[in-house]
Design a protein around this motif. Structure first.
Motif, short mmCIF file in Angstrom:
data_model
loop_
_atom_site.label_atom_id
_atom_site.label_comp_id
_atom_site.label_asym_id
_atom_site.label_seq_id
_atom_site.Cartn_x
_atom_site.Cartn_y
_atom_site.Cartn_z
N ARG A 1 0.90 -1.13 -0.04
CA ARG A 1 0.23 0.04 0.02
C ARG A 1 0.80 1.12 -0.21
N PRO A 2 0.79 2.41 -0.89
CA PRO A 2 1.42 3.55 -0.93
C PRO A 2 1.21 4.48 0.31
N ILE A 3 2.17 4.83 1.05
CA ILE A 3 2.27 5.51 2.21
C ILE A 3 2.38 7.10 1.76
N SER A 4 1.62 7.93 2.34
CA SER A 4 1.70 9.30 1.84
C SER A 4 2.60 10.15 3.21
N LYS A 5 3.37 11.11 2.77
CA LYS A 5 4.49 11.56 3.46
C LYS A 5 3.63 12.49 4.59
N SER A 6 2.49 13.20 4.23
CA SER A 6 1.98 14.16 5.21
C SER A 6 1.67 13.30 6.50
N ASN A 7 1.47 12.30 6.40
CA ASN A 7 0.85 11.44 7.85
C ASN A 7 1.86 11.35 8.80
N PHE A 8 2.97 11.69 8.60
CA PHE A 8 4.18 11.22 9.36
C PHE A 8 4.81 12.42 9.67
N ASP B 1 -8.44 -0.82 -0.85
CA ASP B 1 -9.73 -0.26 -0.67
C ASP B 1 -9.91 1.01 -1.01
N LYS B 2 -11.08 1.62 -0.64
CA LYS B 2 -11.32 2.95 -1.16
C LYS B 2 -10.74 4.01 -0.15
N ARG B 3 -10.27 3.74 0.91
CA ARG B 3 -9.68 4.53 1.98
C ARG B 3 -8.05 5.01 1.44
N MET B 4 -7.96 5.96 0.71
CA MET B 4 -6.62 6.34 0.25
C MET B 4 -6.30 7.41 0.81
N GLY B 5 -7.08 8.44 1.41
CA GLY B 5 -6.62 9.85 1.95
C GLY B 5 -6.46 10.99 0.57
N LYS C 1 -7.45 -5.19 -4.62
CA LYS C 1 -7.45 -5.75 -3.24
C LYS C 1 -6.42 -6.79 -3.07
N GLU C 2 -6.31 -7.39 -4.29
CA GLU C 2 -5.27 -8.80 -4.05
C GLU C 2 -3.68 -8.02 -4.10
N GLU C 3 -3.49 -6.93 -4.79
CA GLU C 3 -2.02 -6.63 -5.06
C GLU C 3 -1.81 -5.28 -4.90
N PRO C 4 -2.04 -4.60 -3.90
CA PRO C 4 -1.87 -3.05 -3.65
C PRO C 4 -0.35 -2.66 -4.14
#
Length: 134
Positions: free
Chosen positions: A9-16, A70-74, A110-113
């Motif tokens: 899953r990709p990670i956003s910089k702003s969350n950290f 899933d649809k929770r992508m921020g 869903k299978e391969e983010p």
């Protein structure tokens, strides 16, 4: 054209980001907020496994395809920074300022983010935009 794939899953910089009392942002190297730095290093590691060529010195048209489970992508606009920082950290480019323009697309898998990165040297490729009314 260079295609690179980063699993997960990709990670956003702003969350950290954390901020000091003067409002300056900083990225901690330890603790729960260090997840971003680990993601940046993971991106660099996968790129170094997949790309064996010379360091690229010219600008690159960059296409980022983000596949979320899933649809929770921020906020999608926060993801390119973490990915571009990882590309720079890998050493295949000198500076992430070379990555322009950056085109961003998002999908659900869903299978391969994952993140798929496509790099096109501006000396060999051109990009054009077409927006049409439905």
């Amino acid at each position: 054209m260079i295609k690179l794939t980063i699993p997960g899953r990709p990670i956003s910089k702003s969350n950290f980001k954390l901020h000091n009392i003067h409002g300056q942002a900083w990225m901690p190297a330890k603790g729960k907020h260090s997840k971003y730095l680990a993601y940046e290093n993971m991106i660099a590691g996968y790129i170094n496994q997949q790309y064996q060529g010379e360091q690229i010195e010219e600008d690159l048209i960059t296409v980022l395809k983000l596949y979320f489970p899933d649809k929770r992508m921020g906020d999608l606009h926060n993801y390119p920074k973490s990915i571009c920082d990882g590309i720079e950290k890998s050493g295949i480019i000198k500076n992430d300022k070379q990555l322009k323009p950056v085109l961003l697309f998002n999908y659900i898998d869903k299978e391969e983010p994952r993140v798929e990165i496509f790099l096109y040297p501006v000396s060999k490729y051109d990009v054009s935009y077409t927006i049409t009314e439905k």
